[in-house]
Design an enzyme around this catalytic site. Structure first.
Site, PDB file in Angstrom:
ATOM      1  CE  LYS A 194       2.712  18.177  -6.789  1.00 47.22           C
ATOM      2  NZ  LYS A 194       4.034  18.482  -6.221  1.00 47.22           N
ATOM      3  CG  ASP A 220       4.847  14.984  -6.542  1.00 46.75           C
ATOM      4  OD1 ASP A 220       5.469  15.777  -5.820  1.00 46.75           O
ATOM      5  OD2 ASP A 220       4.023  14.189  -6.072  1.00 46.75           O
TER       6      ASP A 220
HETATM    7  P1  NDP Z   1       9.231   9.122  -5.835  1.00 47.84           P
HETATM    8  O1  NDP Z   1       8.096   8.537  -6.588  1.00 47.84           O
HETATM    9  O2  NDP Z   1      10.550   9.229  -6.506  1.00 47.84           O
HETATM   10  O3  NDP Z   1       9.449   8.336  -4.472  1.00 47.84           O
HETATM   11  C1  NDP Z   1       8.456   8.205  -3.513  1.00 47.84           C
HETATM   12  C2  NDP Z   1       8.976   7.306  -2.410  1.00 47.84           C
HETATM   13  O4  NDP Z   1       8.060   7.331  -1.330  1.00 47.84           O
HETATM   14  C3  NDP Z   1       9.120   5.863  -2.846  1.00 47.84           C
HETATM   15  O5  NDP Z   1      10.168   5.275  -2.144  1.00 47.84           O
HETATM   16  C4  NDP Z   1       7.769   5.280  -2.396  1.00 47.84           C
HETATM   17  O6  NDP Z   1       7.781   3.877  -2.192  1.00 47.84           O
HETATM   18  C5  NDP Z   1       7.566   6.004  -1.101  1.00 47.84           C
HETATM   19  N1  NDP Z   1       6.136   6.030  -0.779  1.00 47.84           N
HETATM   20  C6  NDP Z   1       5.113   6.486  -1.554  1.00 47.84           C
HETATM   21  N2  NDP Z   1       3.935   6.325  -0.938  1.00 47.84           N
HETATM   22  C7  NDP Z   1       4.229   5.745   0.242  1.00 47.84           C
HETATM   23  C8  NDP Z   1       3.439   5.319   1.329  1.00 47.84           C
HETATM   24  N3  NDP Z   1       2.104   5.443   1.320  1.00 47.84           N
HETATM   25  N4  NDP Z   1       4.087   4.783   2.396  1.00 47.84           N
HETATM   26  C9  NDP Z   1       5.436   4.664   2.408  1.00 47.84           C
HETATM   27  N5  NDP Z   1       6.233   5.036   1.393  1.00 47.84           N
HETATM   28  C10 NDP Z   1       5.639   5.567   0.340  1.00 47.84           C
HETATM   29  O7  NDP Z   1       8.714  10.560  -5.340  1.00 47.84           O
HETATM   30  P2  NDP Z   1       9.576  11.805  -4.850  1.00 47.84           P
HETATM   31  O8  NDP Z   1      10.784  11.344  -4.128  1.00 47.84           O
HETATM   32  O9  NDP Z   1       9.708  12.720  -5.984  1.00 47.84           O
HETATM   33  O10 NDP Z   1       8.549  12.501  -3.828  1.00 47.84           O
HETATM   34  C11 NDP Z   1       8.506  12.172  -2.439  1.00 47.84           C
HETATM   35  C12 NDP Z   1       7.778  13.276  -1.691  1.00 47.84           C
HETATM   36  O11 NDP Z   1       8.461  14.510  -1.867  1.00 47.84           O
HETATM   37  C13 NDP Z   1       6.322  13.552  -2.119  1.00 47.84           C
HETATM   38  O12 NDP Z   1       5.589  13.979  -0.999  1.00 47.84           O
HETATM   39  C14 NDP Z   1       6.501  14.697  -3.094  1.00 47.84           C
HETATM   40  O13 NDP Z   1       5.301  15.449  -3.225  1.00 47.84           O
HETATM   41  C15 NDP Z   1       7.565  15.492  -2.375  1.00 47.84           C
HETATM   42  N6  NDP Z   1       8.308  16.437  -3.188  1.00 47.84           N
HETATM   43  C16 NDP Z   1       8.987  16.020  -4.300  1.00 47.84           C
HETATM   44  C17 NDP Z   1       9.722  16.919  -5.033  1.00 47.84           C
HETATM   45  C18 NDP Z   1      10.588  16.489  -6.162  1.00 47.84           C
HETATM   46  O14 NDP Z   1      11.371  17.315  -6.636  1.00 47.84           O
HETATM   47  N7  NDP Z   1      10.558  15.256  -6.602  1.00 47.84           N
HETATM   48  C19 NDP Z   1       9.698  18.359  -4.714  1.00 47.84           C
HETATM   49  C20 NDP Z   1       9.030  18.683  -3.470  1.00 47.84           C
HETATM   50  C21 NDP Z   1       8.338  17.745  -2.782  1.00 47.84           C
HETATM   51  P3  NDP Z   1       7.029   2.911  -3.232  1.00 47.84           P
HETATM   52  O15 NDP Z   1       7.961   2.789  -4.385  1.00 47.84           O
HETATM   53  O16 NDP Z   1       6.843   1.663  -2.466  1.00 47.84           O
HETATM   54  O17 NDP Z   1       5.724   3.567  -3.589  1.00 47.84           O
END
Ligand code: NDP
Length: 448
Positions: free
Chosen positions: A129, A169
């Site tokens: 990572k 991510d």
């Molecule tokens: P994105 O950056 O596309 O989206 C993240 C989302 O989560 C946004 O809506 C963001 O809102 C919100 N968010 C982030 N931090 C916080 C917080 N502290 N409180 C509330 N909301 C929050 O990321 P992904 O969708 O790619 O990833 C989301 C999760 O999934 C992570 O844990 C990632 O590690 C996991 N994951 C992702 C994979 C992938 O293929 N993308 C694969 C496996 C796991 P805001 O815009 O306000 O920050």
């Protein structure tokens, strides 16, 4: 003579001492190793060979300076990270996170989790990572490009299709992967498609990769419900976040007949009793890159709750898809009181240990992230396969592979939990099944 439980507690104390202050890493390690006592009891050889101790120590950790200039010419300095955690099953594989909260401990917890997740896919990928404390919010495309180019100018010497294969991510999507790949190609003089995944399908990316994590978590939930003779059809769901994982979890839930009434970002929650309108959500988040509040510009009857708690909204199925530790014990309790029957994690470690205990004690169908969200990395491995054979598969073919992989992961976790007399405990099932895959490969290689 120490017994297996004492040995595991001792390992955990050592991990805490060797990695001071990295609380998320400690949490991730404990959550895995506390379930491994029965495995050590059954097979003491793992303990004799210090396999758990070895698995808890990253193979390598790289930290580097990332200087870049904003549009006004001001110089900024960020910190870049890449942790190669375990390469027993294949090249290091795992995403890059760009978020101001990123510390070495964040990357280590994610890379550690990735070890078990990647093993569950059954595909030849190790774990890693990386990322940076860079905040992409509010930056122009040119600023993002300059940052990505500077980041890759150091990272390129540590990665490669046979060594380490980063992906996206939080904060890293197709745009960033494009800038990163462009710089890698330029510096190395090689069109090495397999060095990064999450690429645009027009230049080597896999169809379905964008959707894979979100779709996969829904397939996993579907399998958990099947065991209980239930289905997704007609179920009321809540999905936290509104990023890549959340959007495509919502899409698949809707395709399979469920109704999603709420989603969120770090500023607030949208509650739309009639069901989230996906087209509007995609326009707000993917096209305008705006805050989720903008959803209510199109849907006046939907409610925006500034700083609201999404887990207060009654649902039958909950999908935490935002970030780590976003769902605590109180939230778990509220979900259960409101009639929630299943929780499938799209995010990595979104439920606190107390919340997880609460789900398990109340016999909620609980799919931990390392199993439920493995569809993303699995499809990344399928992207690597396509790159290696210079091929491009259809959407339908790739999606059917993803679905099969999620079914297999569920079965692996379910059967393993049953083997250890913990039927229905996907935490134990996922940890034990994946630990055995990695441990057996490590044993085969000798002490390395
Ligand atoms: P994105 O950056 O596309 O989206 C993240 C989302 O989560 C946004 O809506 C963001 O809102 C919100 N968010 C982030 N931090 C916080 C917080 N502290 N409180 C509330 N909301 C929050 O990321 P992904 O969708 O790619 O990833 C989301 C999760 O999934 C992570 O844990 C990632 O590690 C996991 N994951 C992702 C994979 C992938 O293929 N993308 C694969 C496996 C796991 P805001 O815009 O306000 O920050």
């Amino acid at each position: 003579m120490v017994n297996a439980q004492q040995r595991i507690e001792k390992i955990y104390e050592e991990v805490k001492n060797r990695n001071p202050g990295e609380t998320e890493f400690h949490q991730a390690v404990w959550e895995v190793i506390e379930t491994l006592t029965p495995v050590l009891e059954k097979r003491p050889y793992y303990a004799e060979q210090k396999i758990i101790e070895r698995i808890c120590e990253p193979e390598r950790q790289i930290i580097f300076r990332v200087p870049w200039q904003d549009d006004k010419g001001e110089v900024h300095i960020n910190r870049g990270f890449r942790v190669g955690f375990n390469s027993a099953l294949g090249p290091y594989k795992g995403g890059l996170r760009f978020h101001p909260s990123v510390l070495l401990g964040t990357i280590k917890f994610l890379a550690f989790e990735q070890t078990f997740k990647n093993a569950l896919t059954g595909l030849p990928i190790g774990s890693g990572k990386g990322g940076s404390d860079f905040n992409p919010k509010g930056k122009s495309d040119n600023e993002i490009m300059r940052f990505c180019q500077s980041f890759m100018t150091e990272l390129y010497r540590h990665i490669g299709e046979m060594t380490d294969v980063p992906a996206g991510d939080i904060g890293v999507g197709a745009r960033e992967i494009g800038f990163l790949f462009g710089q890698y190609k330029r510096i190395t003089n090689r069109y090495e498609s397999g060095v990064l995944t999450g690429k645009n399908p027009t230049w080597g990316g896999a169809l379905v990769r964008k959707e894979a994590t979100g779709y996969g978590v829904v397939y996993f939930a579907e399998e958990m419900l099947k065991v209980r003779n239930k289905s997704l059809d007609g179920k009321t769901c809540v999905v936290s976040g509104s990023g890549n994982v959340a959007i495509y979890a919502i899409e698949k839930l809707q395709q399979l007949g469920a109704k999603v009434v709420a989603c969120s970002d770090s500023s607030g929650v949208i509650y739309d009793e009639r069901g989230i309108d996906l087209e509007t959500l995609k326009a707000v988040k993917e096209v305008q890159r705006a805050r989720i509040q903008a959803y209510t510009d199109q849907h006046k009857d939907a409610e925006y709750r500034e700083k609201g708690n999404i887990w207060d909204i009654p649902c039958e199925l909950a999908f935490p898809c935002a970030t780590q530790n976003e769902l605590d014990e109180q939230a778990a309790q509220t979900l259960i009181e409101n009639g929630c029957i299943a929780v499938a994690e799209g995010a990595n470690m979104p439920s606190t240990p107390e919340a997880v205990d609460c789900f398990l004690k109340n016999h909620i169908a609980y799919g931990p992230g390392k199993a439920a969200n493995a569809g993303g990395v699995a499809t990344s491995a399928l992207e690597m396969q396509q790159n290696a054979s210079r091929d491009a598969w259809s959407f339908e073919h790739t999606e059917s592979r993803l679905r099969q992989i999620m079914t297999n992961i569920h079965k692996d976790c379910y059967d393993t939990a049953r083997e250890f007399d913990m039927e229905g405990n996907y935490v134990a099932g996922a940890n034990i099944a994946s630990f055995r895959h990695v441990a057996d490969a490590m044993l085969a290689f000798g002490v390395i």
